[in-house]
Design an enzyme around this catalytic site. Sequence first.
Site, mmCIF file in Angstrom:
data_model
loop_
_atom_site.group_PDB
_atom_site.id
_atom_site.type_symbol
_atom_site.label_atom_id
_atom_site.label_comp_id
_atom_site.label_asym_id
_atom_site.label_seq_id
_atom_site.Cartn_x
_atom_site.Cartn_y
_atom_site.Cartn_z
ATOM 1 N N SER A 195 6.478 -14.073 1.938
ATOM 2 C CA SER A 195 5.982 -12.917 3.169
ATOM 3 C C SER A 195 5.690 -14.527 4.224
ATOM 4 C CB SER A 195 5.053 -12.597 2.533
ATOM 5 O OG SER A 195 3.851 -12.504 2.185
ATOM 6 N N LYS A 221 -0.431 -17.852 -10.071
ATOM 7 C CA LYS A 221 0.317 -16.690 -8.917
ATOM 8 C C LYS A 221 -0.163 -17.947 -7.815
ATOM 9 C CE LYS A 221 2.288 -12.949 -6.240
ATOM 10 N NZ LYS A 221 2.545 -12.321 -6.215
ATOM 11 N N GLU A 271 -0.751 -15.641 6.415
ATOM 12 C CA GLU A 271 -2.127 -15.545 5.074
ATOM 13 C C GLU A 271 -2.364 -16.990 4.511
ATOM 14 O OE1 GLU A 271 -0.601 -12.900 2.534
ATOM 15 O OE2 GLU A 271 -2.342 -11.592 2.923
ATOM 16 N N GLY A 305 1.137 -1.079 -0.270
ATOM 17 C CA GLY A 305 0.285 -0.147 0.189
ATOM 18 C C GLY A 305 1.051 0.825 -0.177
ATOM 19 N N ALA A 332 8.408 -6.055 -1.656
ATOM 20 C CA ALA A 332 8.441 -5.071 -1.319
ATOM 21 C C ALA A 332 8.642 -5.420 0.852
ATOM 22 C CB ALA A 332 7.938 -3.934 -1.464
HETATM 23 N N1 LIG Z 1 4.867 -7.307 0.152
HETATM 24 C C1 LIG Z 1 5.282 -7.447 -0.959
HETATM 25 O O1 LIG Z 1 6.516 -7.907 -1.745
HETATM 26 C C2 LIG Z 1 4.406 -8.915 -1.592
HETATM 27 C C3 LIG Z 1 4.420 -8.311 -3.040
HETATM 28 C C4 LIG Z 1 2.369 -9.370 -3.572
HETATM 29 C C5 LIG Z 1 1.571 -9.086 -2.743
HETATM 30 N N2 LIG Z 1 1.560 -9.068 -1.709
HETATM 31 C C6 LIG Z 1 0.536 -9.236 -0.950
HETATM 32 O O2 LIG Z 1 0.113 -7.985 -0.699
HETATM 33 C C7 LIG Z 1 -0.568 -7.487 0.107
HETATM 34 C C8 LIG Z 1 -0.690 -6.879 1.597
HETATM 35 O O3 LIG Z 1 0.716 -7.511 2.138
HETATM 36 P P1 LIG Z 1 1.883 -6.070 3.317
HETATM 37 O O4 LIG Z 1 3.678 -6.970 2.251
HETATM 38 O O5 LIG Z 1 2.406 -4.780 2.180
HETATM 39 O O6 LIG Z 1 1.728 -6.451 3.857
HETATM 40 P P2 LIG Z 1 2.117 -5.035 5.138
HETATM 41 O O7 LIG Z 1 3.156 -4.316 4.645
HETATM 42 O O8 LIG Z 1 1.794 -5.965 7.001
HETATM 43 O O9 LIG Z 1 1.291 -3.604 5.123
HETATM 44 C C9 LIG Z 1 -0.664 -4.763 5.482
HETATM 45 C C10 LIG Z 1 -1.046 -2.760 6.000
HETATM 46 O O10 LIG Z 1 -2.164 -3.395 6.260
HETATM 47 C C11 LIG Z 1 -2.558 -2.173 7.615
HETATM 48 N N3 LIG Z 1 -3.721 -2.367 7.861
HETATM 49 C C12 LIG Z 1 -3.847 -3.551 8.625
HETATM 50 N N4 LIG Z 1 -5.146 -3.886 8.856
HETATM 51 C C13 LIG Z 1 -5.763 -2.381 8.861
HETATM 52 C C14 LIG Z 1 -6.977 -1.489 9.058
HETATM 53 N N5 LIG Z 1 -7.969 -1.837 9.805
HETATM 54 N N6 LIG Z 1 -6.977 0.148 8.612
HETATM 55 C C15 LIG Z 1 -5.736 1.037 8.486
HETATM 56 N N7 LIG Z 1 -4.373 -0.470 7.903
HETATM 57 C C16 LIG Z 1 -4.538 -1.970 8.160
HETATM 58 C C17 LIG Z 1 -1.011 -2.161 8.002
HETATM 59 O O11 LIG Z 1 -0.759 -1.683 9.241
HETATM 60 P P3 LIG Z 1 0.877 -1.279 10.213
HETATM 61 O O12 LIG Z 1 1.173 -0.792 9.815
HETATM 62 O O13 LIG Z 1 -0.514 -1.175 11.411
HETATM 63 O O14 LIG Z 1 1.046 -3.089 10.321
HETATM 64 C C18 LIG Z 1 -0.314 -2.641 7.309
HETATM 65 O O15 LIG Z 1 0.547 -1.099 7.453
HETATM 66 C C19 LIG Z 1 -0.632 -9.270 1.236
HETATM 67 O O16 LIG Z 1 -2.039 -9.576 0.317
HETATM 68 C C20 LIG Z 1 0.025 -9.284 0.630
HETATM 69 O O17 LIG Z 1 0.189 -11.024 0.480
HETATM 70 C C21 LIG Z 1 2.873 -8.027 -0.580
#
Ligand SMILES: NC(=O)c1ccc[n+]([C@@H]2O[C@H](COP(=O)([O-])OP(=O)(O)OC[C@H]3O[C@@H](n4cnc5c(N)ncnc54)[C@H](OP(=O)(O)O)[C@@H]3O)[C@@H](O)[C@H]2O)c1
Length: 296
Positions: A245, A175, A257, A13, A124
């Site tokens: 992850s 994927k 997850e 995000g 990321a």
């Molecule tokens: N990271 C990668 O490389 C990658 C690549 C492809 C796909 N994905 C997928 O993308 C999705 C996101 O992954 P991510 O790696 O970005 O996870 P992440 O870094 O853990 O980020 C998730 C974010 O959501 C926030 N959040 C959770 N509940 C919330 C709410 N109710 N209101 C506002 N914010 C909230 C968390 O807050 P906090 O700041 O408090 O934790 C955190 O900032 C997942 O499904 C993952 O599998 C990730």
Amino acid sequence: MTTIAVIGPGAIGGTIAAWLAQDPAFSITVCARTPLDDIRVETPQGVITAKPEVLTDPGKARVVDWVLVATKTYDVDSTKPWLDRLVGDATRVAIIQNGVEHVRLFEHLVPAERLVPVMINLPAVRSAPGRIVQSRHGIIAVPAGRNGNALAALFAHTEIEAAAHADFLSQVWVKLAGNCAAIVPALTLRATGPVWSDALEAIVRGLVEECVAVGRAEGADIPEAVIDATVANARNSREGSVAGSIHADRLAGHQMEVDARNGVIVRLGEQHGIATPMNRVLVTLLAAAGSPWVKS
Ligand SMILES: NC(=O)c1ccc[n+]([C@@H]2O[C@H](COP(=O)([O-])OP(=O)(O)OC[C@H]3O[C@@H](n4cnc5c(N)ncnc54)[C@H](OP(=O)(O)O)[C@@H]3O)[C@@H](O)[C@H]2O)c1
């Protein structure tokens, strides 16, 4: 001015919000659980920064043109207070998550015709709130159609490659086939390569073959080569490497997850009468290994 709210400014995000904020045609609001001041992302194209509006109180949110949800799949229901405030009659809601159930997870929160499922390939990592490293080129896939095409168009002036696909279902299942084997290192807490054996290969191959069988029963077109490629990745993983992850989250003691990545193969397999013993056993063992929050 197009108004865009990003719920969940984590690794994905935050990166998306920062890229979109480079376009002066967009007004970006970040809806955060943990506060942040600004966003700084190290990308393959250099450092980008953004200072979007940051809200931590859903009560302060207003209706926007687009909502992009980028929380983990297990946090879906906690986004309801945000969605209740952000979504108006014309708002579209993109779900940027892993897995194959984007619409099913959100259809009790947003009318299904407003939902745009998004598959993202963009590695990321977040080191602190608003501090992210994007290590490779980012790719986004969405379903072809009015909403998918409009979502892809938002990224036209970014370095993220977004495209609409007539066969989006196959995109997400391919994927998932690549992701499902990471449950092994998540369970053993070490890379599979250095401990590779015929028996371990049978487990990894079984996980992926089950995923491919269930995905094909769902209607996805998954090339046979995906199986060998996923097995080869697991075989070649180096000591100390982190396989995605789910492995990283267990190492950090975070929620995982696992339901979105392996539980779903078991659940949908049941619906199709396809046995998924490898996924079922590893999901059960991972739940029993000390993560009581994991759905089995
Ligand atoms: N990271 C990668 O490389 C990658 C690549 C492809 C796909 N994905 C997928 O993308 C999705 C996101 O992954 P991510 O790696 O970005 O996870 P992440 O870094 O853990 O980020 C998730 C974010 O959501 C926030 N959040 C959770 N509940 C919330 C709410 N109710 N209101 C506002 N914010 C909230 C968390 O807050 P906090 O700041 O408090 O934790 C955190 O900032 C997942 O499904 C993952 O599998 C990730």
